[in-house]
Write a protein that holds these residues in place. Structure first.
Motif, short mmCIF file in Angstrom:
data_model
loop_
_atom_site.label_atom_id
_atom_site.label_comp_id
_atom_site.label_asym_id
_atom_site.label_seq_id
_atom_site.Cartn_x
_atom_site.Cartn_y
_atom_site.Cartn_z
N ILE A 239 -3.25 9.01 -65.32
CA ILE A 239 -2.44 10.22 -65.18
C ILE A 239 -2.18 10.80 -66.57
CG2 ILE A 239 -0.17 11.11 -64.50
CD1 ILE A 239 -1.73 10.20 -62.09
N ALA A 240 -2.34 12.12 -66.68
CA ALA A 240 -1.98 12.79 -67.94
C ALA A 240 -1.12 13.99 -67.58
CB ALA A 240 -3.23 13.26 -68.67
N GLU A 241 0.14 13.99 -68.03
CA GLU A 241 0.94 15.18 -67.77
C GLU A 241 1.80 15.52 -68.98
OE1 GLU A 241 3.63 15.15 -64.42
OE2 GLU A 241 4.11 13.05 -64.67
N GLY A 242 2.40 16.70 -68.93
CA GLY A 242 3.25 17.15 -70.03
C GLY A 242 2.45 17.85 -71.11
N ASP A 243 3.13 18.06 -72.27
CA ASP A 243 2.51 18.81 -73.36
C ASP A 243 1.20 18.17 -73.79
OD1 ASP A 243 4.58 20.48 -73.33
OD2 ASP A 243 5.64 19.58 -75.04
N ASP A 244 0.25 18.98 -74.10
CA ASP A 244 -1.03 18.54 -74.64
C ASP A 244 -1.77 17.54 -73.76
OD1 ASP A 244 -3.06 18.69 -76.54
OD2 ASP A 244 -2.36 16.85 -77.53
N ALA A 245 -1.62 17.68 -72.43
CA ALA A 245 -2.39 16.81 -71.53
C ALA A 245 -3.88 16.98 -71.79
CB ALA A 245 -2.06 17.13 -70.08
N VAL A 246 -4.31 18.21 -72.06
CA VAL A 246 -5.74 18.46 -72.29
C VAL A 246 -6.22 17.70 -73.53
CG1 VAL A 246 -7.48 20.23 -72.80
CG2 VAL A 246 -5.61 20.75 -71.22
N GLY A 247 -5.45 17.78 -74.61
CA GLY A 247 -5.83 17.09 -75.85
C GLY A 247 -5.90 15.58 -75.64
#
Ligand code: TXA
Ligand code: MG
Length: 330
Positions: A239-247
């Motif tokens: 899981i990737a969430e929050g600011d800069d998830a893409v980075g």
């Protein structure tokens, strides 16, 4: 031998449906579409038939099943008593994706409820599901039609992948509508408790039951199924969430990785396989399990998913995807 029968939900062929209904009434297994996900059904009152469900799925014995009915009247013989809220909830949400837990009568074999004193009951809205129950003349015990631990099936192809040679009949009735399972609500505790968020949202439930709580407060039994790792694709999911998830995703992924992209521009990812989860939580839900199985087919090494926001069906999607991840986060 598994027989696959194609049924158009808008124009149900009763003769074909009778073949499926016969499998149920004779103690066999029949997979069928519902508005949430596909179910793997057996006559809920036939202990030997219900045991076959656990074997076909590889399901732990302590995880109880939902009993599906085709009218509210069919509930009464199956339970000890119906609380007032039950009727109000039926009026608002049945047929539909709400499962209610009540105290079971002696008619329900203990194996259905994994030995608990309660039983989970739901009246689906899918015309193929209700036709199957009516024609077989039986309440139908049915978990989702996946192998235990795998993403739930939302198309007949998924069911064929998992249940070919195990079910007697698989009904192909097209894609499931919601894509996440029913909401499980325990009416044997006070206040009533949501044990599994699902396609009926918390906000909708609050409109009928202002005191409903989420989770099992006050020492009530938890939904046993919720303790297992579930809905898991073959590759590990993060899981990737929050600011800069893409980075963060780009730093952790490699060429063979998959990304379930939400609220981000798909062209920003460096991974090879980027699937858009949809424009909102409802679309995310409808395709979630399909997309997880798609990553399996693509043979990705890792999956990174950006979950939808909380609220509405977003709670159910987040619940499923966090379970798929088994705690993995980046
Ligand atoms: O949308 C759905 O609910 C689908 C379709 C086929 O109806 N069915 C489904 O069944 O999702 P299954 O077995 O995959 O999930 C049933 C959940 C499990 O978490 C189980 O532990 C819980 O309901 N459950 C069933 N009976 C229970 C009971 N008596 N007390 C507490 N939890 C129960
Ligand atoms: Mg399931």
């Amino acid at each position: 031998m598994t027989k696959v029968i194609r049924i158009d939900p808008q124009n149900i062929n009763t003769e074909e449906m009778k073949i499926a209904a016969k499998a149920i009434s004779e103690g066999g297994l029949c997979a069928f579409p519902t508005e949430t996900v596909y179910g793997l059904g057996a006559d809920a009152l036939n202990e030997e038939a219900v045991k076959k469900i656990f074997i076909a799925k590889g399901r732990p014995q302590d995880n109880p099943l939902i009993v599906h009915v085709s009218s509210v009247d069919e509930v009464y013989p199956l339970v000890k008593k119906v609380p007032d809220e039950f009727i109000r909830l039926c009026e608002k949400f049945w047929g539909g994706p709400l499962t209610m837990i009540l105290n079971r009568s002696g008619k329900i074999p203990p194996v259905v409820s994994a030995g608990l004193d309660t039983v989970a009951i739901r009246l689906p809205s899918h015309p193929v599901a209700t036709a199957l129950i009516k024609l077989s003349g039986k309440p139908i015990a049915a978990p989702s039609a996946n192998l235990s631990g795998r993403p739930s099936p939302t198309t007949a192809k998924h069911v064929i992948d998992d249940m070919m040679g195990k079910a007697d009949v698989i009904i192909d009735g097209g894609s499931a509508f919601f894509g996440v399972e029913s909401t499980v609500l325990d009416l044997t505790v006070s206040p009533p408790a949501v044990l599994r968020p699902g396609a009926v949202t918390i906000e909708e439930l609050l409109s009928v039951l202002p005191d409903v709580v989420f989770g099992s407060g006050s020492g009530a039994p938890k939904s046993p199924g919720m303790k297992y790792r579930h809905y898991a694709p073959k590759a590990p999911l993060y899981i990737a969430e929050g600011d800069d998830a893409v980075g963060r995703i780009n730093r952790h992924s490699d060429k063979k990785s998959g990304v379930l992209c939400y609220n981000a521009d798909p062209s920003l990812f460096t991974a090879e396989y980027v699937i858009s989860a949809g424009d909102n939580a409802t679309e995310y839900a409808a395709h979630l399990f399909y997309n997880l199985r798609k990553f399996d087919e693509l043979g990705v090494d890792k999956i990174f998913a950006i979950p939808p926001e909380e609220g509405g069906i977003g709670y159910a999607v987040r619940n499923r995807i966090f379970k798929s991840a088994g705690g993995n986060k980046i």
